[in-house]
Design an enzyme around this catalytic site. Structure first.
Site, short mmCIF file in Angstrom:
data_model
loop_
_atom_site.label_atom_id
_atom_site.label_comp_id
_atom_site.label_asym_id
_atom_site.label_seq_id
_atom_site.Cartn_x
_atom_site.Cartn_y
_atom_site.Cartn_z
N SER A 1 1.25 14.04 63.22
CA SER A 1 0.16 14.94 62.84
C SER A 1 -0.97 14.80 63.86
CB SER A 1 -0.36 14.60 61.45
OG SER A 1 -1.13 13.40 61.53
N LYS A 2 -1.99 15.58 63.64
CA LYS A 2 -3.14 15.58 64.55
C LYS A 2 -3.71 14.18 64.78
CE LYS A 2 -4.98 20.19 63.59
NZ LYS A 2 -4.79 20.53 62.18
N ARG A 3 -3.56 13.33 63.76
CA ARG A 3 -4.10 11.98 63.90
C ARG A 3 -3.50 11.24 65.08
NH1 ARG A 3 -2.54 8.46 60.20
NH2 ARG A 3 -0.82 9.77 59.53
#
Ligand code: GLU
Ligand code: ZN
Length: 497
Positions: free
Chosen positions: A254-256
């Protein structure tokens, strides 16, 4: 059997790594089997779908360099390929399931359903999901209520007992107890919109999809899709649920973890070939001991048996390595064309900023970009590195601080002396014969009682603005001796100040 596969995104966001991986595997499977790769837009959630996301989808795959054989923009024998243009088909089939007693009308309004959800949330023991309240309404009564204009959704009748089994070509046999399947999911909403399950199954059937290859997160949908295929009496496509893509920490990518949207990679200076090569290896291996696979090779080599069951971990450093490899494979002209937009964006190719103003700016600037490619290729990890590495070829670099000019164990005065000598030699050099240039500088170092490196270092810093730069004399050749000598003089002035 003619293989037909599809990528079926919902245009509710920009294209990201997960979607590209799914599309790529489908594409490769189609190519490897002489089949057809279809794009279908699953835009049944009208409030979250947007044209901008559709445009992003088309742009992304044009950039990546692989495309569908049939789809909304290229047409095909099974058009339309957009679910919002196929609503009649879904309604007809939902009603068919009702007629076969495999689905039923549900009249529960939002108020009842939200009360139900609230009660379920409070109680730890209550079953979750719809309570099948309307399942027992006699068919004739339900039909009459619908005919009278009462609002209703159509829900699938999940068998109350037993289990649903299917084969996943990668994962093997999967069996779900029917009581674990979401109780009686909605197929058709009261406004006539289909849900994902109905539209997906109906379209896969009518578009003659032979293999459904999609992310593992769709496994919970598979049993209820099977129930529908069997209710319709249709042969189900083969199912292949692709391994998950995780970040280094083991959580779903994910973006994390970093960039996931293709646009971010594109803007970040990645080459599409690198992205395709890397993404094709997420959960799939092709040939032992080999890493670089042009698309044409992947198209030939892909097999379902090469997919892994275990999740793949997205490794940004590995992708960076691929990027460097593909940058190295470009010709000078190709690479110059690729980096030029970044140089323009950084303001380096504008005529007014051209440092060699004695030559027509456009031609000279282009020639300089082209001529710089052999010098910088090995240093580029990303196309976006180009302006930083190449700036000194187009602009006067700021004169670095005095310490930068001083070789180890020497002092400022000696550095100035060496720089003056090195600069004085430049106009006498034949830059088309770099071996002779090096010989002259070695002789000069000996004459001055200096190490060769100590003679070169201040010159490099003066000409390029940095100790770590592309090859020095090639750089001088690109910017011109006059310009280089000017930089030496400026540096000397600063050193002696
Ligand atoms: N529309 C679904 C998605 O957004 C398709 C899933 C499937 O391939 O069945 O991924
Ligand atoms: Zn109901």
């Amino acid at each position: 059997m003619h293989v037909r596969v599809r990528y079926a995104p919902s245009p509710t966001g920009n294209q990201h790594i997960g979607g590209v991986r799914t599309a790529l595997i489908n594409y490769l499977f189609a190519r490897a089997n002489g089949g057809t790769f279809v794009l279908r837009l699953e835009d049944t959630d009208r409030s979250r779908s947007s044209d901008a996301y559709v445009k992003n989808l088309y742009d992304t795959f044009k950039w990546l360099g692989f495309y569908w054989d049939e789809g909304p923009d290229v047409g095909g024998p099974f058009a339309p390929y957009v679910q919002s243009e196929r609503f009649d088909l879904y309604k007809e089939h939902a009603e068919r399931l009702v007629a076969m007693d495999r689905a039923y009308y549900c009249f529960c309004d939002e108020e009842r359903l939200s009360k139900l959800r609230a009660a379920q949330a409070e109680s730890e023991t209550a079953d979750q999901g719809y309570d099948r309240h309307c399942r027992s309404i006699p068919a004739a009564e339900a039909a009459a209520r619908v005919a009278a204009g009462e609002k209703a959704v159509i829900r699938l009748k999940i068998p109350l007992e037993g289990s649903t089994r299917f084969i996943d070509a990668l994962l093997g046999e999967i069996e779900w107890k029917n009581e674990d399947i979401s109780p009686d999911p909605v197929l058709l909403k009261s406004d006539g919109f289909p849900t994902y399950h109905l539209a997906n199954v109906v379209d896969d059937h009518f578009m003659e999809i032979t293999h459904v290859m999609r992310a593992q997160e769709w496994i919970p949908s598979a049993p209820l899709h099977m129930i529908m295929y069997r209710a319709f009496g249709w042969e189900a496509p083969e199912l292949v649920h692709l391994p998950m893509v995780l970040g280094q920490d083991g959580h779903k990518l994910s973006k994390r973890h970093g960039a996931t949207a293709v646009d971010e990679f594109r803007k970040g200076g990645y080459l599409p070939e690198a992205l395709v090569n890397y993404v094709s290896h997420l959960g799939c291996s092709y040939e032992e001991g080999r890493e670089l696979f042009p698309l044409a090779d992947l198209e030939r080599l892909f097999k379902i048996e090469k997919l892994n069951k275990a999740p793949a971990v997205f490794d940004y450093q590995k992708l960076e390595w691929y990027n460097g490899q593909y940058i190295r494979m470009k010709s000078d002209a190709q690479l110059a064309a690729l980096v030029s937009p970044y140089l323009v964006e950084a303001g380096l190719l504008g005529a007014s900023r051209d440092v060699a103003s004695d030559v027509a700016p456009d031609a000279s600037v282009q020639a300089r970009v082209l001529g710089a490619m052999p010098l910088v290729r090995e240093r580029l990890h990303f196309l976006t590195d180009a302006p930083g590495i190449m700036r000194y070829l187009f602009e006067e670099p700021p004169v670095p601080a005095a310490e930068e000019f001083i070789p180890k164990k020497l002092d400022k005065a000696r550095a100035a002396e060496l720089l003056a000598a090195a600069g004085a030699l430049l106009p006498d050099c034949d830059l088309d014969n770099l071996v002779s240039v090096e010989e002259r500088y070695r002789a000069e170092a000996a004459r001055l009682g200096a190490k060769f490196g100590d003679l070169m270092m201040p010159l490099r810093v003066a000409v390029t603005g940095s100790r770590m730069s592309p090859p020095l004399f090639e750089s001088v050749r690109l910017i011109g001796v006059g310009r280089a000598v000017g930089r030496v003089e400026r540096a000397l002035a600063a050193l002696r100040a």
